[in-house]
Scaffold this active site. Sequence first.
Site, PDB file in Angstrom:
ATOM      1  N   CYS A   1      -5.731  -2.564   2.774  1.00  0.00           N
ATOM      2  CA  CYS A   1      -5.492  -2.345   4.200  1.00  0.00           C
ATOM      3  C   CYS A   1      -6.758  -2.434   5.051  1.00  0.00           C
ATOM      4  CB  CYS A   1      -4.781  -1.010   4.404  1.00  0.00           C
ATOM      5  SG  CYS A   1      -3.951  -0.867   6.020  1.00  0.00           S
TER       6      CYS A   1
ATOM      7  N   GLU B   1       0.850  -1.193   0.000  1.00  0.00           N
ATOM      8  CA  GLU B   1       0.000   0.000   0.000  1.00  0.00           C
ATOM      9  C   GLU B   1       0.886   1.243   0.000  1.00  0.00           C
ATOM     10  OE1 GLU B   1      -3.669   1.995   2.577  1.00  0.00           O
ATOM     11  OE2 GLU B   1      -2.223   0.695   3.597  1.00  0.00           O
TER      12      GLU B   1
ATOM     13  N   LYS C   1      -9.891   2.253  -2.399  1.00  0.00           N
ATOM     14  CA  LYS C   1     -10.108   1.818  -1.018  1.00  0.00           C
ATOM     15  C   LYS C   1     -11.502   2.205  -0.550  1.00  0.00           C
ATOM     16  CE  LYS C   1      -7.544   1.909   3.389  1.00  0.00           C
ATOM     17  NZ  LYS C   1      -6.301   2.449   4.010  1.00  0.00           N
TER      18      LYS C   1
END
Length: 374
Positions: A247, A132, A206
């Site tokens: 994440c 990331e 995300k």
Amino acid sequence: MKSSVVSSKNLIRLQSAISRSFLQHSSKPISQTPFFIPIFLTNTINLYNQRYQNLQIQIRSNSSSIMSSSAFKPEQARLPPALPLPSPLLTKFKIGICQLAVTPDKERNIQHARKAIEEAVQKGAQLVVLPEIWNSPYSNDSFPVYAEDIDAGHDASPSTAMLSEVSSRLKITVVGGSIPERCGDKLYNTCCVFGTDGNLKAKHRKIHLFDIDIPGKITFMESKTLTAGETPTIVDTDVGRIGVGICYDIRFQELAMIYASRGAHLLCYPGAFNMTTGPLHWELLQRARAVDNQLYVATCSPARDAGAGYVAWGHSTLVGPFGEVLATTEHDEDIIIAEIDYSILEQRRSNLPLAKQRRGDLYQLVDIRRVRAH
């Protein structure tokens, strides 16, 4: 299992024994002693036998109803019903997970990532995963400065231009970690997946932003600069059907369940867990997503830099469909090379047939996007 119903032979023995005991303690002559006890006992035992037999019939009926798969309605536990696993071009291959040190020098980061990908391929990797935010420091101040216009490509996005070139030249699939993306007046944390022809196959923004406040430990608010994505991302590649998260996305099991119901073989989560939540949750969440959905999970973190404003936990990992850690590393720079074998997915699902045991009569996962598509 022996029946508890009293047999006629045992009944006679029991009656005789009770009669003898009664006569031994009776003060009356035998001719004056009533024999109502055995008769009463006979009626009681007959009633017991009848009730026992009726109870056994009821238990067998209820058990048959409860254990019936139609009563569980597993096919209704997911709406629309889960898709079968597709047949990938490769069922067994090597994955390369590149845990990279990230610096403030963007050009250096891009060239460093290129060399890491090339090294992973030299070691046999046909799928390579990056961390990331690998081209930029992880901070709200840096995201606007390092952001790229991915859709414009080329000079407007040197990071993805490199990923496209290297994937095409080396004929590999690349899950390109994530970089800050600029789209109009919005910024996103975005992962790009490139195929063996160098074309962009998918772009995942995300979905769940990292807004966290643990007093005395860590406070970070991605939402100060970033916008949340709105679309789950699953993509068919030469190395199977891949579901992508970034994440914080890994904390939300519903996203992983949607990917599994869409026939994913592998989930990839570029991530940068921190020094507070990393030791507690990083491996735990990976193993949970893998074992709950019976598929592979790969994660890739930046290497740890103790002097950075945000310190990553590291520990990039590959987890198998039984929740087993197949390969991992510590916190320094490293490249993991490990084997993925999709034939194990069917084996594990046969060993532990969760799909057939889901209680569609009690709960249901609804994939909104697929429902609307129908």
